[in-house]
Design a protein around this motif. Sequence first.
Motif, PDB file in Angstrom:
ATOM      1  N   GLY A 131       0.012 -20.229  81.506  1.00 50.10           N
ATOM      2  CA  GLY A 131      -0.614 -19.042  80.928  1.00 50.10           C
ATOM      3  C   GLY A 131       0.192 -17.775  81.092  1.00 50.10           C
ATOM      4  N   TYR A 132       1.090 -17.752  82.043  1.00 54.31           N
ATOM      5  CA  TYR A 132       1.827 -16.514  82.268  1.00 54.31           C
ATOM      6  C   TYR A 132       3.024 -16.412  81.350  1.00 54.31           C
ATOM      7  CZ  TYR A 132      -1.090 -15.130  86.094  1.00 54.31           C
ATOM      8  OH  TYR A 132      -2.152 -14.732  86.826  1.00 54.31           O
ATOM      9  N   GLY A 135       4.596 -11.590  78.479  1.00 52.76           N
ATOM     10  CA  GLY A 135       3.664 -10.478  78.328  1.00 52.76           C
ATOM     11  C   GLY A 135       2.786 -10.314  79.549  1.00 52.76           C
ATOM     12  N   TRP A 136       2.306 -11.431  80.075  1.00 56.24           N
ATOM     13  CA  TRP A 136       1.470 -11.368  81.267  1.00 56.24           C
ATOM     14  C   TRP A 136       2.233 -10.807  82.444  1.00 56.24           C
ATOM     15  CZ3 TRP A 136      -3.385 -11.253  81.981  1.00 56.24           C
ATOM     16  CH2 TRP A 136      -4.244 -11.845  81.055  1.00 56.24           C
ATOM     17  N   VAL A 139       2.311  -7.127  82.247  1.00 50.78           N
ATOM     18  CA  VAL A 139       1.004  -6.554  82.564  1.00 50.78           C
ATOM     19  C   VAL A 139       0.770  -6.566  84.069  1.00 50.78           C
ATOM     20  CG1 VAL A 139      -1.489  -6.878  82.329  1.00 50.78           C
ATOM     21  CG2 VAL A 139       0.004  -7.174  80.349  1.00 50.78           C
TER      22      VAL A 139
ATOM     23  N   LEU B  47      -7.846 -20.181  76.285  1.00 49.04           N
ATOM     24  CA  LEU B  47      -6.673 -19.745  75.535  1.00 49.04           C
ATOM     25  C   LEU B  47      -5.501 -19.375  76.436  1.00 49.04           C
ATOM     26  CD1 LEU B  47      -8.382 -17.661  72.711  1.00 49.04           C
ATOM     27  CD2 LEU B  47      -7.340 -19.930  72.542  1.00 49.04           C
ATOM     28  N   ARG B  48      -5.714 -19.460  77.737  1.00 50.66           N
ATOM     29  CA  ARG B  48      -4.582 -19.206  78.626  1.00 50.66           C
ATOM     30  C   ARG B  48      -3.618 -20.367  78.543  1.00 50.66           C
ATOM     31  NH1 ARG B  48      -5.864 -16.166  84.158  1.00 50.66           N
ATOM     32  NH2 ARG B  48      -3.619 -16.358  84.260  1.00 50.66           N
ATOM     33  N   GLY B  49      -2.426 -20.065  78.112  1.00 48.20           N
ATOM     34  CA  GLY B  49      -1.406 -21.103  78.058  1.00 48.20           C
ATOM     35  C   GLY B  49      -1.541 -22.052  76.891  1.00 48.20           C
ATOM     36  N   ALA B  50      -2.413 -21.693  75.934  1.00 49.41           N
ATOM     37  CA  ALA B  50      -2.596 -22.601  74.806  1.00 49.41           C
ATOM     38  C   ALA B  50      -2.942 -21.811  73.553  1.00 49.41           C
ATOM     39  CB  ALA B  50      -3.703 -23.591  75.116  1.00 49.41           C
ATOM     40  N   THR B  96      -2.588  -9.398  74.717  1.00 41.36           N
ATOM     41  CA  THR B  96      -2.619  -8.605  75.957  1.00 41.36           C
ATOM     42  C   THR B  96      -2.984  -7.135  75.710  1.00 41.36           C
ATOM     43  OG1 THR B  96      -0.257  -8.178  75.753  1.00 41.36           O
ATOM     44  CG2 THR B  96      -0.918 -10.023  77.164  1.00 41.36           C
ATOM     45  N   GLU B 100      -4.612  -4.513  78.392  1.00 38.94           N
ATOM     46  CA  GLU B 100      -3.857  -3.358  78.880  1.00 38.94           C
ATOM     47  C   GLU B 100      -4.672  -2.077  78.731  1.00 38.94           C
ATOM     48  OE1 GLU B 100      -0.008  -3.339  77.014  1.00 38.94           O
ATOM     49  OE2 GLU B 100       0.443  -5.325  77.806  1.00 38.94           O
TER      50      GLU B 100
END
Lengths: 148, 128
Positions: A131-132, A135-136, A139, B47-50, B96, B100
């Motif tokens: 997930g990182y 962009g992460w 942030v 949706l994290r990482g996918a 993101t 932010e």
Amino acid sequence: MTDTTVVPSIVKTVHVPLPVEKAFTLFTDRIGEWWPFEGHSVGGQGSTVSFADQRRLVEVLADGTESTWGEVLIWDPPRGVRLTWHPGADASPRQTQVSVTFTTTQTGTLVRLEHSGWESQTLDDADIHAGYSSGWVVVLDSFTVAAR
Amino acid sequence: VALAEAAGREDLDAGQSVTLGLPSPMSYELALTALADPTRRRILERLRGAELAVGEIAAQLPVSRPAVSKHLVVLERSRLVTHVRVGNRSLYRLDTRGLEELRQYLDDYWTDVLSAFARQAEAEEGHQ
């Protein structure tokens, strides 16, 4: 990377020239004396706020309406206080949390505030690493340096 | 093909607010509202990482596909999620920008609160 939340915790610190007991009391029992209501409360100027029975943080608007910002989870003077945080909204099972801790220093008290719990669900390591994206990382870096 | 195109237009309409103009000063409020819902937080987790299609997201949640679509519209308006077109499929992924904005709002919020506290504490110290 141990942070498993979609929105990482916000951590802010401030040093004040008061002994820890006084800093705790000023932050909690006397919160209504210094809270910046304008733009930081439901009712704005004219509101008051207090820890009712040390159980709830409650704003009373100028017209007498009450708005609960959160419920106290831990009340541990003078070390700290932890509460749920949902100003302007009803309590929900997975609301965010605010912790404020007070630590003695040579010249006063270090106050550390953490706003966390945007996600209580943890993900396994594979998900986290995947997930990182870059962009992460950007942030998270900007969040880390925000603590002053 | 006609059906796929129609679905594509629908998706673009849903995402329109994302591409319109400058961020609203209230955009962090959209993100706050969006994140207040547990299902929408679940969708963000998925949706994290996918990059996933609506059906793939719905398959992992106890929520109907139309409901997931509605949640995705809210998330996309809040700039927490965005989508890309791959062939005739829309794949959703994290955006993101909404985070932010939310982060900046909360950061400023707590800075103001702690600054007010410190001012009061310093005034008290001066009187001792």
